[in-house]
Design a protein around this motif. Structure first.
Motif, PDB file in Angstrom:
ATOM      1  N   SER A   1       0.846  -1.184   0.000  1.00 38.67           N
ATOM      2  CA  SER A   1       0.000   0.000   0.000  1.00 38.67           C
ATOM      3  C   SER A   1       0.882   1.235   0.000  1.00 38.67           C
ATOM      4  CB  SER A   1      -0.927   0.006   1.222  1.00 38.67           C
ATOM      5  OG  SER A   1      -0.165  -0.092   2.406  1.00 38.67           O
TER       6      SER A   1
ATOM      7  N   ASP B   1      -3.681  -2.306  -1.056  1.00 35.13           N
ATOM      8  CA  ASP B   1      -4.410  -2.185  -2.322  1.00 35.13           C
ATOM      9  C   ASP B   1      -3.761  -2.987  -3.448  1.00 35.13           C
ATOM     10  OD1 ASP B   1      -2.151  -0.693  -2.813  1.00 35.13           O
ATOM     11  OD2 ASP B   1      -3.169   1.239  -2.697  1.00 35.13           O
TER      12      ASP B   1
ATOM     13  N   GLN C   1      -1.933  -6.900  -4.248  1.00 36.03           N
ATOM     14  CA  GLN C   1      -1.603  -8.246  -3.798  1.00 36.03           C
ATOM     15  C   GLN C   1      -0.924  -8.998  -4.948  1.00 36.03           C
ATOM     16  OE1 GLN C   1      -4.645 -10.621  -1.951  1.00 36.03           O
ATOM     17  NE2 GLN C   1      -5.709  -8.832  -1.133  1.00 36.03           N
TER      18      GLN C   1
ATOM     19  N   THR D   1      -0.082   1.283   7.771  1.00 37.42           N
ATOM     20  CA  THR D   1      -1.304   1.820   8.393  1.00 37.42           C
ATOM     21  C   THR D   1      -2.465   1.869   7.404  1.00 37.42           C
ATOM     22  OG1 THR D   1      -0.625   4.093   7.872  1.00 37.42           O
ATOM     23  CG2 THR D   1       0.038   3.192  10.023  1.00 37.42           C
ATOM     24  N   GLU D   2      -2.164   1.778   6.124  1.00 41.14           N
ATOM     25  CA  GLU D   2      -3.215   1.818   5.107  1.00 41.14           C
ATOM     26  C   GLU D   2      -3.637   0.403   4.726  1.00 41.14           C
ATOM     27  OE1 GLU D   2      -2.378   4.448   1.771  1.00 41.14           O
ATOM     28  OE2 GLU D   2      -0.695   5.277   2.903  1.00 41.14           O
ATOM     29  N   THR D   3      -4.864   0.286   4.220  1.00 39.88           N
ATOM     30  CA  THR D   3      -5.347  -0.998   3.725  1.00 39.88           C
ATOM     31  C   THR D   3      -4.572  -1.376   2.459  1.00 39.88           C
ATOM     32  OG1 THR D   3      -7.562  -0.546   4.571  1.00 39.88           O
ATOM     33  CG2 THR D   3      -7.357  -2.276   2.903  1.00 39.88           C
TER      34      THR D   3
ATOM     35  N   ARG E   1       4.264  -7.575   4.101  1.00 42.57           N
ATOM     36  CA  ARG E   1       3.739  -6.245   3.821  1.00 42.57           C
ATOM     37  C   ARG E   1       4.894  -5.332   3.426  1.00 42.57           C
ATOM     38  NH1 ARG E   1      -1.266  -4.081   5.422  1.00 42.57           N
ATOM     39  NH2 ARG E   1      -0.414  -2.288   4.325  1.00 42.57           N
TER      40      ARG E   1
END
Length: 303
Positions: A25, A108, A110, A104-106, A99
Motif C-alpha cells: 500500500s 491495495d 496483492q 497503516t493503510e489498507t 507487507r
C-alpha cells in the motif's frame, strides 16, 4: 521429435523455490539483484510497476504473470514509486505473508511472488537462450500453476521436492510458450516461433550426431543458404553453426558429468567423427580437455 524448449527447461533443473504472498500500500519499492535466481510474479489485485535493467518499465495488472529468468537488476514498485533510491522494508505478518509500503493503510496491491534457482552447472549458457523478461496477461493456466507451486512450497507432503521440480518445469514452459512472440528478445523462443526456423532447430536437438551444415539446415527450413543464415542469426541471436556447437557442448558436459560414457562415446553421440576432433572443440569451448572435465565435473573458473 524432442522439443528444444522442453530440453532446455529440463536441463536447467529448477528447484528450491520460495513462494510468498506480498501485500502493498502507499508508495513502495523493492529491488532485486540476485542474478542466479529466477523471479516470477502473479498479480492478484491492484497494479504494480516492474522495471528490468535496460528495458522500459511494465505495468502489471490483476491476472498478469511476469517471469525474469535472469536479470542483473530489476525492481517492483507502486505505480508512483518513492524518491529515487528509497527502498521499502518487507515486514513478515503472522500468517506468513509480507507487507511493504505503508503499514497503516489498507493493502491495495496483492501479488504471489516466487524465486527458484537452476541446478544445472550450465545454467548461464542455457538461460542466455531465453528472453530476459516475459509478461503474459490473463492466462488462467499460469494462475493455476502459480497457486499450485505456492501450496506445495508451504506443504510438508511426501515427495514434495519432486513435485515442485516438475511443477516449476511446467510453469516455466507455460510462461515461455504463452509469451507474445513478437516481444521476445532474440533467442530460442523467437527461433521456435518462426515457422521456417523451428524445423531446423528441432532437427539439431533431435539428431545432434548428424553432420549438419548450413546448407542442410537451410533445406529443412525451405530457405536458401544465405537467407537461412541471416534469418537464423537475427532471430536466434547466433549463427546456426555456433548454436549447434553450443548445444553439442552442453550435451557433452552433461554426458561427461554422468560418467557413464567414455570420451569417444560422447564424441560419437554428439556428432564428432573422432575423439581428437571432439577434444579440440571441447577444449576450445570449455577451457579444458573433456577427460579433465569428466573428472572434475565442472568448468574452470572464468578469468
Amino acid at each position: 521429435m524432442p522439443d528444444p524448449l522442453a530440453d532446455i527447461i529440463t536441463m536447467l533443473q529448477p528447484h528450491a523455490p520460495i513462494s510468498k504472498l506480498v501485500l502493498a500500500s502507499g508508495r513502495w519499492r523493492v529491488s532485486r539483484t540476485e542474478v542466479r535466481q529466477v523471479y516470477y510474479c502473479m498479480m492478484l489485485a491492484g497494479s504494480a510497476r516492474l522495471a528490468v535493467e535496460h528495458k522500459s518499465p511494465v505495468i502489471l495488472e490483476p491476472g498478469d504473470f511476469a517471469l525474469v529468468p535472469a536479470a542483473f537488476n530489476f525492481e517492483m514498485s507502486s505505480i508512483e514509486p518513492p524518491v529515487k533510491g528509497e527502498q521499502s522494508v518487507r515486514v513478515r505478518q503472522a500468517d506468513g505473508s509480507f507487507r511493504v509500503g505503508s503499514l497503516t493503510e489498507t493493502a491495495d496491491t496483492q501479488s504471489l511472488v516466487g524465486h527458484c534457482v537452476f541446478g544445472s552447472p550450465d545454467a548461464a549458457l542455457l538461460v542466455s537462450l531465453l528472453p530476459d523478461l516475459v509478461v503474459v496477461r490473463g492466462e488462467d493456466r499460469l494462475a493455476m500453476l502459480t497457486r499450485l507451486v505456492a501450496e506445495e512450497v508451504h506443504s510438508a507432503r511426501s515427495a514434495r521436492d519432486v513435485v515442485l521440480e516438475h511443477l516449476l518445469q511446467v510453469l516455466l514452459i507455460e510462461a515461455l510458450r504463452s509469451s507474445p512472440d513478437a516481444t521476445a528478445a532474440p533467442g530460442l523462443l523467437r527461433g521456435l516461433a518462426d515457422e521456417r526456423l523451428a524445423p531446423a532447430l528441432r532437427m539439431m536437438h533431435a539428431a545432434p550426431d548428424q553432420n549438419w551444415t548450413v546448407a542442410k539446415l537451410a533445406r529443412e527450413a525451405g530457405l536458401s543458404r544465405s537467407a537461412f543464415f541471416a534469418r537464423f542469426s537475427r532471430q536466434v541471436g547466433a549463427p546456426p553453426m555456433d548454436y549447434l556447437v553450443s548445444w553439442r557442448m552442453t550435451m557433452a558436459k552433461q554426458l561427461l558429468r554422468n560418467g557413464q560414457k567414455s570420451v569417444s562415446e560422447v564424441a560419437a553421440q554428439i556428432g564428432y567423427g573422432s575423439a581428437s576432433a571432439f577434444s579440440f572443440a571441447f577444449s576450445r569451448q570449455v577451457g579444458q580437455p573433456p577427460g579433465h572435465y569428466a573428472k572434475s565435473g565442472e568448468a574452470p573458473p572464468a578469468p
